[in-house]
Design a protein around this motif. Sequence first.
Motif, PDB file in Angstrom:
ATOM      1  N   PHE A 252       0.848  -1.188   0.000  1.00  0.00           N
ATOM      2  CA  PHE A 252       0.000   0.000   0.000  1.00  0.00           C
ATOM      3  C   PHE A 252       0.890   1.246   0.000  1.00  0.00           C
ATOM      4  CE2 PHE A 252      -3.254  -2.579   2.642  1.00  0.00           C
ATOM      5  CZ  PHE A 252      -3.747  -3.157   1.485  1.00  0.00           C
ATOM      6  N   GLU A 253       0.469   2.268  -0.746  1.00  0.00           N
ATOM      7  CA  GLU A 253       1.231   3.510  -0.777  1.00  0.00           C
ATOM      8  C   GLU A 253       1.108   4.255   0.548  1.00  0.00           C
ATOM      9  OE1 GLU A 253       1.702   7.567  -3.515  1.00  0.00           O
ATOM     10  OE2 GLU A 253       0.290   5.985  -4.092  1.00  0.00           O
ATOM     11  N   HIS A 254      -0.115   4.283   1.115  1.00  0.00           N
ATOM     12  CA  HIS A 254      -0.350   4.929   2.403  1.00  0.00           C
ATOM     13  C   HIS A 254      -1.263   4.031   3.235  1.00  0.00           C
ATOM     14  CE1 HIS A 254       1.500   8.633   1.027  1.00  0.00           C
ATOM     15  NE2 HIS A 254       0.742   8.590  -0.057  1.00  0.00           N
ATOM     16  N   LEU A 255      -1.113   4.118   4.560  1.00  0.00           N
ATOM     17  CA  LEU A 255      -1.924   3.320   5.474  1.00  0.00           C
ATOM     18  C   LEU A 255      -2.926   4.207   6.197  1.00  0.00           C
ATOM     19  CD1 LEU A 255       0.807   1.022   7.085  1.00  0.00           C
ATOM     20  CD2 LEU A 255      -0.573   0.612   5.037  1.00  0.00           C
ATOM     21  N   ARG A 256      -4.170   3.714   6.319  1.00  0.00           N
ATOM     22  CA  ARG A 256      -5.204   4.462   7.038  1.00  0.00           C
ATOM     23  C   ARG A 256      -5.288   4.044   8.493  1.00  0.00           C
ATOM     24  NH1 ARG A 256     -10.826   4.512   8.335  1.00  0.00           N
ATOM     25  NH2 ARG A 256     -11.097   2.338   7.750  1.00  0.00           N
ATOM     26  N   GLU A 257      -5.173   2.728   8.732  1.00  0.00           N
ATOM     27  CA  GLU A 257      -5.376   2.258  10.096  1.00  0.00           C
ATOM     28  C   GLU A 257      -4.703   0.905  10.300  1.00  0.00           C
ATOM     29  OE1 GLU A 257      -9.037   1.934  13.347  1.00  0.00           O
ATOM     30  OE2 GLU A 257      -9.482   2.200  11.219  1.00  0.00           O
ATOM     31  N   LEU A 258      -4.187   0.709  11.522  1.00  0.00           N
ATOM     32  CA  LEU A 258      -3.641  -0.576  11.959  1.00  0.00           C
ATOM     33  C   LEU A 258      -4.470  -1.045  13.146  1.00  0.00           C
ATOM     34  CD1 LEU A 258       0.167   0.329  11.979  1.00  0.00           C
ATOM     35  CD2 LEU A 258      -1.125  -0.698  10.107  1.00  0.00           C
ATOM     36  N   ARG A 259      -4.875  -2.314  13.134  1.00  0.00           N
ATOM     37  CA  ARG A 259      -5.670  -2.856  14.236  1.00  0.00           C
ATOM     38  C   ARG A 259      -5.005  -4.123  14.752  1.00  0.00           C
ATOM     39  NH1 ARG A 259     -12.158  -2.355  12.972  1.00  0.00           N
ATOM     40  NH2 ARG A 259     -12.177  -0.239  12.103  1.00  0.00           N
ATOM     41  N   TRP A 260      -4.507  -4.052  15.986  1.00  0.00           N
ATOM     42  CA  TRP A 260      -3.893  -5.228  16.599  1.00  0.00           C
ATOM     43  C   TRP A 260      -4.966  -6.221  17.022  1.00  0.00           C
ATOM     44  CZ3 TRP A 260       1.262  -6.088  16.910  1.00  0.00           C
ATOM     45  CH2 TRP A 260       2.118  -5.008  16.745  1.00  0.00           C
ATOM     46  N   ASN A 261      -4.659  -7.514  16.861  1.00  0.00           N
ATOM     47  CA  ASN A 261      -5.499  -8.543  17.459  1.00  0.00           C
ATOM     48  C   ASN A 261      -5.336  -8.454  18.974  1.00  0.00           C
ATOM     49  OD1 ASN A 261      -5.986 -11.348  18.652  1.00  0.00           O
ATOM     50  ND2 ASN A 261      -6.695 -11.647  16.562  1.00  0.00           N
ATOM     51  N   PRO A 262      -6.439  -8.507  19.763  1.00  0.00           N
ATOM     52  CA  PRO A 262      -6.332  -8.325  21.208  1.00  0.00           C
ATOM     53  C   PRO A 262      -5.504  -9.392  21.917  1.00  0.00           C
ATOM     54  CG  PRO A 262      -8.617  -8.112  20.481  1.00  0.00           C
ATOM     55  CD  PRO A 262      -7.847  -8.638  19.314  1.00  0.00           C
ATOM     56  N   ARG A 263      -5.373 -10.594  21.307  1.00  0.00           N
ATOM     57  CA  ARG A 263      -4.720 -11.695  22.021  1.00  0.00           C
ATOM     58  C   ARG A 263      -3.603 -12.369  21.244  1.00  0.00           C
ATOM     59  NH1 ARG A 263      -9.103 -15.901  23.328  1.00  0.00           N
ATOM     60  NH2 ARG A 263      -7.268 -16.971  24.155  1.00  0.00           N
ATOM     61  N   ARG A 264      -3.576 -12.205  19.952  1.00  0.00           N
ATOM     62  CA  ARG A 264      -2.649 -12.973  19.130  1.00  0.00           C
ATOM     63  C   ARG A 264      -1.715 -12.046  18.357  1.00  0.00           C
ATOM     64  NH1 ARG A 264      -4.897 -18.152  18.735  1.00  0.00           N
ATOM     65  NH2 ARG A 264      -7.088 -18.275  19.388  1.00  0.00           N
TER      66      ARG A 264
END
Length: 322
Positions: A79-91
Amino acid sequence: ALAGEAKAREEATFTLSDMYARSGLAAAENHDPTRAALWFANAAILGAKETNRATANCLRAMTWRSESKNAARAFDTGFEHLRELRWNPRRPAMIVEAENLRAAQIWDLDIEQPWQPALASKARWAAWDHSGDRVAISLPDDTLRVFEFPSGKELARLTELQQSNIEWSPEDRWIAAGNFLWDWRSNERHPLPASAWRVHFSRDGRLVLLQWNSQAGICAVDAPEHFLHPPVPAHYGEYADFLGDGRTYVVGLPAGGLAIHDSATGAVLDSLTNGLSTDRDGLPICVSADGRLIARSNQPLLDRENPGGTKFPVHQGAFTAA
Protein backbone atom coordinates in the motif's frame (compact mmCIF):
# COMPACT_ATOMS: atom_id res chain seq x y z
CA ALA A 1 55.57 3.76 -4.46
CA LEU A 2 52.86 1.13 -4.29
CA ALA A 3 53.73 0.40 -0.68
CA GLY A 4 53.49 4.10 0.16
CA GLU A 5 50.13 4.36 -1.57
CA ALA A 6 48.78 1.34 0.30
CA LYS A 7 49.99 2.78 3.62
CA ALA A 8 48.36 6.13 2.86
CA ARG A 9 45.10 4.39 1.99
CA GLU A 10 45.24 2.40 5.22
CA GLU A 11 45.87 5.51 7.28
CA ALA A 12 42.95 7.29 5.57
CA THR A 13 40.71 4.33 6.36
CA PHE A 14 41.73 4.38 10.02
CA THR A 15 41.13 8.14 10.13
CA LEU A 16 37.65 7.61 8.70
CA SER A 17 37.06 4.84 11.24
CA ASP A 18 37.99 7.22 14.04
CA MET A 19 35.67 9.88 12.62
CA TYR A 20 32.83 7.34 12.64
CA ALA A 21 33.67 6.45 16.22
CA ARG A 22 33.56 10.13 17.23
CA SER A 23 30.16 10.44 15.54
CA GLY A 24 29.03 7.41 17.54
CA LEU A 25 30.16 9.05 20.78
CA ALA A 26 28.29 12.23 19.84
CA ALA A 27 25.13 10.22 19.13
CA ALA A 28 25.51 8.43 22.47
CA GLU A 29 25.80 11.77 24.28
CA ASN A 30 22.59 12.86 22.54
CA HIS A 31 20.79 9.76 23.85
CA ASP A 32 20.40 8.22 20.38
CA PRO A 33 21.50 4.58 20.91
CA THR A 34 20.34 3.35 17.52
CA ARG A 35 22.41 5.90 15.60
CA ALA A 36 25.36 5.37 17.97
CA ALA A 37 25.31 1.60 17.37
CA LEU A 38 25.34 2.16 13.59
CA TRP A 39 28.28 4.58 13.75
CA PHE A 40 30.33 2.24 15.96
CA ALA A 41 29.54 -0.82 13.83
CA ASN A 42 30.73 0.96 10.70
CA ALA A 43 33.82 2.19 12.54
CA ALA A 44 34.63 -1.41 13.47
CA ILE A 45 34.25 -2.53 9.86
CA LEU A 46 36.52 0.22 8.53
CA GLY A 47 39.11 -0.42 11.22
CA ALA A 48 39.05 -4.20 10.94
CA LYS A 49 42.79 -4.43 10.14
CA GLU A 50 43.72 -2.81 13.44
CA THR A 51 42.68 -5.27 16.17
CA ASN A 52 42.45 -2.91 19.14
CA ARG A 53 40.48 -0.32 17.20
CA ALA A 54 38.06 -2.91 15.78
CA THR A 55 37.58 -4.64 19.15
CA ALA A 56 36.79 -1.38 20.94
CA ASN A 57 34.25 -0.29 18.34
CA CYS A 58 32.59 -3.74 18.22
CA LEU A 59 32.15 -3.57 21.98
CA ARG A 60 30.69 -0.07 21.71
CA ALA A 61 28.32 -1.15 18.93
CA MET A 62 27.07 -4.13 20.95
CA THR A 63 26.64 -2.00 24.07
CA TRP A 64 24.56 0.68 22.39
CA ARG A 65 22.62 -1.80 20.27
CA SER A 66 21.34 -3.41 23.48
CA GLU A 67 19.70 -0.08 24.35
CA SER A 68 18.32 0.74 20.91
CA LYS A 69 14.84 0.09 19.60
CA ASN A 70 14.91 -2.52 16.87
CA ALA A 71 12.13 -3.73 14.64
CA ALA A 72 10.60 -6.94 15.99
CA ARG A 73 8.70 -7.68 12.77
CA ALA A 74 8.64 -6.18 9.28
CA PHE A 75 6.44 -6.73 6.24
CA ASP A 76 5.56 -4.98 3.00
CA THR A 77 1.85 -4.41 2.38
CA GLY A 78 2.33 -2.85 -1.04
CA PHE A 79 0.00 0.00 0.00
CA GLU A 80 1.23 3.51 -0.78
CA HIS A 81 -0.35 4.93 2.40
CA LEU A 82 -1.92 3.32 5.47
CA ARG A 83 -5.20 4.46 7.04
CA GLU A 84 -5.38 2.26 10.10
CA LEU A 85 -3.64 -0.58 11.96
CA ARG A 86 -5.67 -2.86 14.24
CA TRP A 87 -3.89 -5.23 16.60
CA ASN A 88 -5.50 -8.54 17.46
CA PRO A 89 -6.33 -8.32 21.21
CA ARG A 90 -4.72 -11.70 22.02
CA ARG A 91 -2.65 -12.97 19.13
CA PRO A 92 0.36 -11.74 17.12
CA ALA A 93 -1.73 -10.57 14.19
CA MET A 94 -2.67 -7.22 12.68
CA ILE A 95 -5.25 -5.76 10.29
CA VAL A 96 -3.78 -3.19 7.90
CA GLU A 97 -6.14 -0.90 5.95
CA ALA A 98 -5.05 1.22 2.99
CA GLU A 99 -5.60 4.95 2.69
CA ASN A 100 -7.76 6.09 -0.27
CA LEU A 101 -8.15 2.47 -1.38
CA ARG A 102 -10.78 -0.11 -0.44
CA ALA A 103 -8.33 -2.80 0.60
CA ALA A 104 -7.36 -4.50 3.85
CA GLN A 105 -4.86 -7.18 4.76
CA ILE A 106 -4.47 -9.41 7.81
CA TRP A 107 -0.91 -10.30 8.76
CA ASP A 108 0.33 -13.20 10.85
CA LEU A 109 3.24 -11.51 12.63
CA ASP A 110 4.86 -14.77 13.78
CA ILE A 111 5.66 -15.73 10.20
CA GLU A 112 5.43 -12.23 8.67
CA GLN A 113 2.99 -13.48 6.05
CA PRO A 114 -0.57 -12.41 5.08
CA TRP A 115 -3.42 -14.53 6.45
CA GLN A 116 -4.67 -16.48 3.46
CA PRO A 117 -8.49 -16.35 3.98
CA ALA A 118 -8.42 -12.53 3.87
CA LEU A 119 -5.89 -12.45 1.03
CA ALA A 120 -7.84 -14.94 -1.11
CA SER A 121 -11.16 -13.15 -0.60
CA LYS A 122 -9.68 -9.70 -1.40
CA ALA A 123 -10.86 -8.08 1.82
CA ARG A 124 -11.92 -4.44 1.71
CA TRP A 125 -12.46 -3.84 5.43
CA ALA A 126 -11.88 -6.05 8.46
CA ALA A 127 -12.36 -5.90 12.24
CA TRP A 128 -11.44 -8.16 15.16
CA ASP A 129 -14.00 -9.06 17.77
CA HIS A 130 -12.95 -8.30 21.34
CA SER A 131 -11.76 -11.85 22.04
CA GLY A 132 -9.44 -11.87 19.03
CA ASP A 133 -10.84 -15.28 18.06
CA ARG A 134 -13.04 -13.98 15.23
CA VAL A 135 -12.70 -11.48 12.44
CA ALA A 136 -15.38 -9.86 10.26
CA ILE A 137 -14.41 -9.13 6.67
CA SER A 138 -16.21 -7.05 4.03
CA LEU A 139 -15.72 -8.38 0.50
CA PRO A 140 -15.97 -6.91 -3.02
CA ASP A 141 -19.14 -8.94 -3.77
CA ASP A 142 -21.05 -6.95 -1.08
CA THR A 143 -20.95 -9.73 1.49
CA LEU A 144 -19.82 -9.64 5.10
CA ARG A 145 -18.28 -12.83 6.43
CA VAL A 146 -17.29 -13.82 9.95
CA PHE A 147 -14.30 -16.15 10.25
CA GLU A 148 -12.81 -18.03 13.14
CA PHE A 149 -9.22 -16.91 13.65
CA PRO A 150 -6.70 -18.33 12.91
CA SER A 151 -8.38 -21.49 11.57
CA GLY A 152 -10.22 -19.60 8.79
CA LYS A 153 -13.50 -21.46 9.39
CA GLU A 154 -16.49 -19.41 8.17
CA LEU A 155 -19.04 -18.84 10.95
CA ALA A 156 -21.62 -16.53 9.33
CA ARG A 157 -22.35 -14.54 6.19
CA LEU A 158 -24.45 -11.45 5.39
CA THR A 159 -25.28 -10.60 1.77
CA GLU A 160 -26.36 -7.39 0.01
CA LEU A 161 -24.25 -5.23 2.26
CA GLN A 162 -23.45 -1.61 1.44
CA GLN A 163 -19.66 -1.35 1.52
CA SER A 164 -18.48 0.32 4.69
CA ASN A 165 -16.23 0.17 7.70
CA ILE A 166 -16.96 -2.56 10.28
CA GLU A 167 -17.30 -2.42 14.07
CA TRP A 168 -18.18 -5.04 16.73
CA SER A 169 -20.32 -4.20 19.76
CA PRO A 170 -18.57 -4.56 23.15
CA GLU A 171 -20.22 -7.92 23.91
CA ASP A 172 -19.49 -9.17 20.33
CA ARG A 173 -23.17 -9.77 19.58
CA TRP A 174 -23.73 -7.04 16.98
CA ILE A 175 -21.70 -6.06 13.96
CA ALA A 176 -22.32 -2.61 12.52
CA ALA A 177 -21.53 -2.30 8.82
CA GLY A 178 -22.95 0.00 6.17
CA ASN A 179 -26.61 0.55 6.92
CA PHE A 180 -27.24 -2.48 9.18
CA LEU A 181 -26.80 -3.78 12.69
CA TRP A 182 -26.38 -7.53 12.38
CA ASP A 183 -26.59 -10.23 15.06
CA TRP A 184 -24.21 -12.63 13.33
CA ARG A 185 -25.28 -15.64 15.41
CA SER A 186 -29.06 -15.38 14.92
CA ASN A 187 -28.94 -13.47 11.60
CA GLU A 188 -31.21 -10.79 13.12
CA ARG A 189 -30.83 -7.51 11.22
CA HIS A 190 -31.89 -3.96 11.97
CA PRO A 191 -31.55 -1.06 9.51
CA LEU A 192 -29.63 2.06 10.48
CA PRO A 193 -30.95 5.53 9.53
CA ALA A 194 -27.87 6.26 7.38
CA SER A 195 -25.17 4.30 5.61
CA ALA A 196 -22.18 5.13 7.79
CA TRP A 197 -18.54 5.36 6.78
CA ARG A 198 -17.42 4.99 10.37
CA VAL A 199 -19.20 3.43 13.32
CA HIS A 200 -18.43 3.40 17.05
CA PHE A 201 -20.27 1.71 19.91
CA SER A 202 -20.35 3.23 23.39
CA ARG A 203 -18.42 1.19 25.95
CA ASP A 204 -21.63 -0.10 27.56
CA GLY A 205 -23.00 -1.15 24.17
CA ARG A 206 -26.19 0.93 24.44
CA LEU A 207 -25.42 3.55 21.79
CA VAL A 208 -23.92 3.61 18.34
CA LEU A 209 -22.33 6.69 16.72
CA LEU A 210 -22.60 6.91 12.93
CA GLN A 211 -20.49 9.18 10.74
CA TRP A 212 -21.10 9.82 7.04
CA ASN A 213 -20.46 12.66 4.59
CA SER A 214 -20.30 15.77 6.82
CA GLN A 215 -22.59 14.58 9.61
CA ALA A 216 -22.58 12.42 12.72
CA GLY A 217 -25.56 11.03 14.61
CA ILE A 218 -26.40 8.69 17.49
CA CYS A 219 -28.83 5.75 17.68
CA ALA A 220 -29.85 3.45 20.49
CA VAL A 221 -28.79 -0.15 19.77
CA ASP A 222 -32.17 -1.53 20.88
CA ALA A 223 -33.98 0.85 18.47
CA PRO A 224 -31.42 1.78 15.79
CA GLU A 225 -33.86 2.79 13.04
CA HIS A 226 -33.97 6.44 14.19
CA PHE A 227 -31.52 8.99 15.50
CA LEU A 228 -31.90 10.04 19.12
CA HIS A 229 -31.55 13.69 18.04
CA PRO A 230 -30.80 15.51 14.77
CA PRO A 231 -27.32 14.71 13.39
CA VAL A 232 -24.60 17.29 14.01
CA PRO A 233 -22.05 18.79 11.56
CA ALA A 234 -18.80 16.83 11.26
CA HIS A 235 -15.64 17.10 9.19
CA TYR A 236 -15.90 15.07 6.00
CA GLY A 237 -14.77 11.53 6.66
CA GLU A 238 -12.77 12.31 9.79
CA TYR A 239 -12.71 10.90 13.29
CA ALA A 240 -15.62 10.94 15.76
CA ASP A 241 -15.97 8.84 18.92
CA PHE A 242 -17.58 8.50 22.33
CA LEU A 243 -15.75 9.87 25.33
CA GLY A 244 -15.39 7.70 28.42
CA ASP A 245 -18.69 6.13 29.48
CA GLY A 246 -20.53 7.37 26.37
CA ARG A 247 -22.45 10.26 27.89
CA THR A 248 -20.54 12.61 25.56
CA TYR A 249 -18.91 12.32 22.15
CA VAL A 250 -16.43 14.31 20.06
CA VAL A 251 -16.52 15.21 16.36
CA GLY A 252 -14.20 17.16 14.09
CA LEU A 253 -15.79 20.35 12.78
CA PRO A 254 -16.11 21.07 9.04
CA ALA A 255 -13.78 24.11 9.27
CA GLY A 256 -11.33 22.43 11.64
CA GLY A 257 -11.20 22.07 15.39
CA LEU A 258 -13.58 19.91 17.38
CA ALA A 259 -16.84 19.95 19.30
CA ILE A 260 -17.94 17.85 22.27
CA HIS A 261 -21.65 16.97 22.37
CA ASP A 262 -24.06 15.52 24.90
CA SER A 263 -25.02 12.04 23.69
CA ALA A 264 -28.60 12.23 24.97
CA THR A 265 -29.50 15.63 23.50
CA GLY A 266 -26.85 16.49 20.92
CA ALA A 267 -26.18 19.82 22.69
CA VAL A 268 -22.70 21.31 22.25
CA LEU A 269 -20.84 21.18 25.57
CA ASP A 270 -17.51 22.54 24.36
CA SER A 271 -15.93 23.74 21.12
CA LEU A 272 -12.25 24.29 20.32
CA THR A 273 -11.49 26.26 17.16
CA ASN A 274 -8.59 28.53 18.18
CA GLY A 275 -5.26 28.73 16.37
CA LEU A 276 -6.34 26.95 13.19
CA SER A 277 -4.55 27.48 9.88
CA THR A 278 -6.39 24.89 7.76
CA ASP A 279 -9.59 22.88 8.02
CA ARG A 280 -7.55 19.86 9.15
CA ASP A 281 -5.98 21.55 12.16
CA GLY A 282 -7.33 20.60 15.56
CA LEU A 283 -9.34 17.61 14.33
CA PRO A 284 -9.61 14.76 16.83
CA ILE A 285 -7.37 11.81 15.95
CA CYS A 286 -8.09 9.45 18.83
CA VAL A 287 -9.26 9.52 22.44
CA SER A 288 -8.09 7.73 25.58
CA ALA A 289 -10.34 5.01 26.99
CA ASP A 290 -11.45 7.19 29.89
CA GLY A 291 -12.27 10.11 27.57
CA ARG A 292 -9.88 12.48 29.33
CA LEU A 293 -7.26 12.88 26.58
CA ILE A 294 -7.94 13.82 22.96
CA ALA A 295 -5.13 13.76 20.41
CA ARG A 296 -5.60 16.52 17.82
CA SER A 297 -4.11 17.02 14.37
CA ASN A 298 -1.31 19.64 14.42
CA GLN A 299 -2.50 20.91 17.79
CA PRO A 300 -1.46 20.13 21.38
CA LEU A 301 -2.92 17.06 23.04
CA LEU A 302 -6.07 18.10 24.91
CA ASP A 303 -6.32 17.13 28.57
CA ARG A 304 -9.97 17.76 29.47
CA GLU A 305 -9.15 17.83 33.19
CA ASN A 306 -6.31 20.31 32.65
CA PRO A 307 -7.18 22.33 29.52
CA GLY A 308 -4.37 24.84 30.05
CA GLY A 309 -1.65 22.22 30.28
CA THR A 310 0.92 22.27 27.46
CA LYS A 311 1.07 19.04 25.50
CA PHE A 312 2.99 18.10 22.38
CA PRO A 313 1.27 18.41 18.95
CA VAL A 314 0.68 15.17 17.04
CA HIS A 315 -0.19 14.14 13.50
CA GLN A 316 -1.38 10.57 14.00
CA GLY A 317 -1.38 7.93 16.74
CA ALA A 318 -3.40 5.82 19.13
CA PHE A 319 -3.80 5.45 22.89
CA THR A 320 -2.98 2.01 24.25
CA ALA A 321 -4.39 2.59 27.74
CA ALA A 322 -6.51 5.03 29.69
